[in-house]
Design a protein around this motif. Sequence first.
Motif, mmCIF file in Angstrom:
data_model
loop_
_atom_site.group_PDB
_atom_site.id
_atom_site.type_symbol
_atom_site.label_atom_id
_atom_site.label_comp_id
_atom_site.label_asym_id
_atom_site.label_seq_id
_atom_site.Cartn_x
_atom_site.Cartn_y
_atom_site.Cartn_z
ATOM 1 N N VAL A 281 8.234 82.469 30.261
ATOM 2 C CA VAL A 281 7.807 81.908 31.553
ATOM 3 C C VAL A 281 8.880 80.614 32.050
ATOM 4 C CG1 VAL A 281 6.367 80.638 32.927
ATOM 5 C CG2 VAL A 281 5.632 82.423 31.597
ATOM 6 N N PRO A 282 9.026 79.890 30.864
ATOM 7 C CA PRO A 282 10.084 78.745 30.964
ATOM 8 C C PRO A 282 11.339 79.330 31.238
ATOM 9 C CG PRO A 282 8.897 78.209 29.300
ATOM 10 C CD PRO A 282 8.516 79.517 29.409
ATOM 11 N N LYS A 283 11.995 80.439 30.529
ATOM 12 C CA LYS A 283 13.149 80.990 30.606
ATOM 13 C C LYS A 283 13.623 81.570 32.231
ATOM 14 C CE LYS A 283 14.044 82.878 26.442
ATOM 15 N NZ LYS A 283 14.776 84.157 25.773
ATOM 16 N N VAL A 284 12.418 82.371 32.378
ATOM 17 C CA VAL A 284 12.476 82.651 33.983
ATOM 18 C C VAL A 284 12.453 81.671 35.107
ATOM 19 C CG1 VAL A 284 11.161 84.328 35.646
ATOM 20 C CG2 VAL A 284 11.391 84.983 33.393
ATOM 21 N N GLY A 285 11.662 80.610 34.693
ATOM 22 C CA GLY A 285 11.627 79.478 35.839
ATOM 23 C C GLY A 285 12.943 78.686 35.914
ATOM 24 N N ALA A 286 13.596 78.477 34.752
ATOM 25 C CA ALA A 286 14.969 77.727 34.785
ATOM 26 C C ALA A 286 15.934 78.695 35.382
ATOM 27 C CB ALA A 286 15.316 77.372 33.358
ATOM 28 N N MET A 287 15.856 79.999 35.145
ATOM 29 C CA MET A 287 16.831 80.965 35.670
ATOM 30 C C MET A 287 16.701 80.947 37.022
ATOM 31 S SD MET A 287 17.267 83.761 32.646
ATOM 32 C CE MET A 287 18.226 84.671 33.475
ATOM 33 N N LEU A 288 15.455 81.100 37.745
ATOM 34 C CA LEU A 288 15.352 80.921 39.057
ATOM 35 C C LEU A 288 16.084 79.741 39.660
ATOM 36 C CD1 LEU A 288 11.896 82.683 39.273
ATOM 37 C CD2 LEU A 288 13.952 83.481 40.167
ATOM 38 N N VAL A 289 15.605 78.583 39.214
ATOM 39 C CA VAL A 289 16.188 77.386 39.724
ATOM 40 C C VAL A 289 17.703 77.292 39.699
ATOM 41 C CG1 VAL A 289 16.364 74.949 39.366
ATOM 42 C CG2 VAL A 289 14.096 76.037 39.223
ATOM 43 N N VAL A 290 18.281 77.663 38.640
ATOM 44 C CA VAL A 290 19.715 77.756 38.566
ATOM 45 C C VAL A 290 20.405 78.701 39.493
ATOM 46 C CG1 VAL A 290 21.647 78.319 37.043
ATOM 47 C CG2 VAL A 290 19.849 76.848 36.371
ATOM 48 N N PHE A 291 19.575 79.711 39.577
ATOM 49 C CA PHE A 291 20.113 80.865 40.540
ATOM 50 C C PHE A 291 19.875 80.463 41.978
ATOM 51 C CE2 PHE A 291 19.383 84.741 43.371
ATOM 52 C CZ PHE A 291 20.554 85.402 42.919
ATOM 53 N N TRP A 292 18.900 79.814 42.147
ATOM 54 C CA TRP A 292 18.871 79.194 43.644
ATOM 55 C C TRP A 292 19.871 77.998 43.854
ATOM 56 C CZ3 TRP A 292 16.832 74.365 45.562
ATOM 57 C CH2 TRP A 292 16.643 74.298 46.857
ATOM 58 N N VAL A 293 20.302 77.238 43.041
ATOM 59 C CA VAL A 293 21.127 76.197 43.159
ATOM 60 C C VAL A 293 22.500 76.941 43.164
ATOM 61 C CG1 VAL A 293 22.233 74.318 42.002
ATOM 62 C CG2 VAL A 293 19.934 74.431 42.157
ATOM 63 N N SER A 294 23.069 77.981 42.360
ATOM 64 C CA SER A 294 24.291 78.356 42.423
ATOM 65 C C SER A 294 24.741 79.583 43.317
ATOM 66 C CB SER A 294 24.638 78.727 40.843
ATOM 67 O OG SER A 294 23.855 79.598 40.419
ATOM 68 N N MET A 295 23.416 80.028 44.155
ATOM 69 C CA MET A 295 23.589 81.174 44.845
ATOM 70 C C MET A 295 24.847 81.086 45.920
ATOM 71 S SD MET A 295 20.888 82.902 47.135
ATOM 72 C CE MET A 295 19.693 82.069 46.410
ATOM 73 N N SER A 296 25.270 79.830 46.344
ATOM 74 C CA SER A 296 26.246 79.779 47.324
ATOM 75 C C SER A 296 27.659 79.740 46.655
ATOM 76 C CB SER A 296 26.261 78.255 48.015
ATOM 77 O OG SER A 296 26.426 77.208 47.090
ATOM 78 N N PHE A 297 27.811 79.295 45.456
ATOM 79 C CA PHE A 297 28.900 79.522 44.639
ATOM 80 C C PHE A 297 29.135 80.915 44.188
ATOM 81 C CE2 PHE A 297 30.205 80.530 40.227
ATOM 82 C CZ PHE A 297 31.443 80.038 40.270
ATOM 83 N N MET A 298 28.164 81.525 44.078
ATOM 84 C CA MET A 298 28.251 83.004 43.654
ATOM 85 C C MET A 298 28.645 83.839 44.882
ATOM 86 S SD MET A 298 24.856 83.810 41.389
ATOM 87 C CE MET A 298 24.539 82.966 39.784
#
Length: 88
Positions: free
Chosen positions: A52-69
Amino acid sequence: MTEGAIFDILRQALWIAVTISAPLLGVALVAGVVVGLFQALTSIQEMTLTFVPKVGAMLVVFWVSMSFMTSTLVSFFTDAIIPQIEGG
């Protein structure tokens, strides 16, 4: 299209894949180490505690870096792929 051009585009595509996936993989690594240390210190061996913490952290980072990607992929396609399709 020559062999050299194909290899160059493939090299660029692989480098972009590494660049795009690095933030997500880095956060997953850090979260896994932190949770692993927490489990080792407290002797808690719960499987969901690692997931759960890994998935939560990855979702947050994905949301933040989506524009860069998105901007990285769009610039790769407009600068490298589309000119090759057009024959330029």
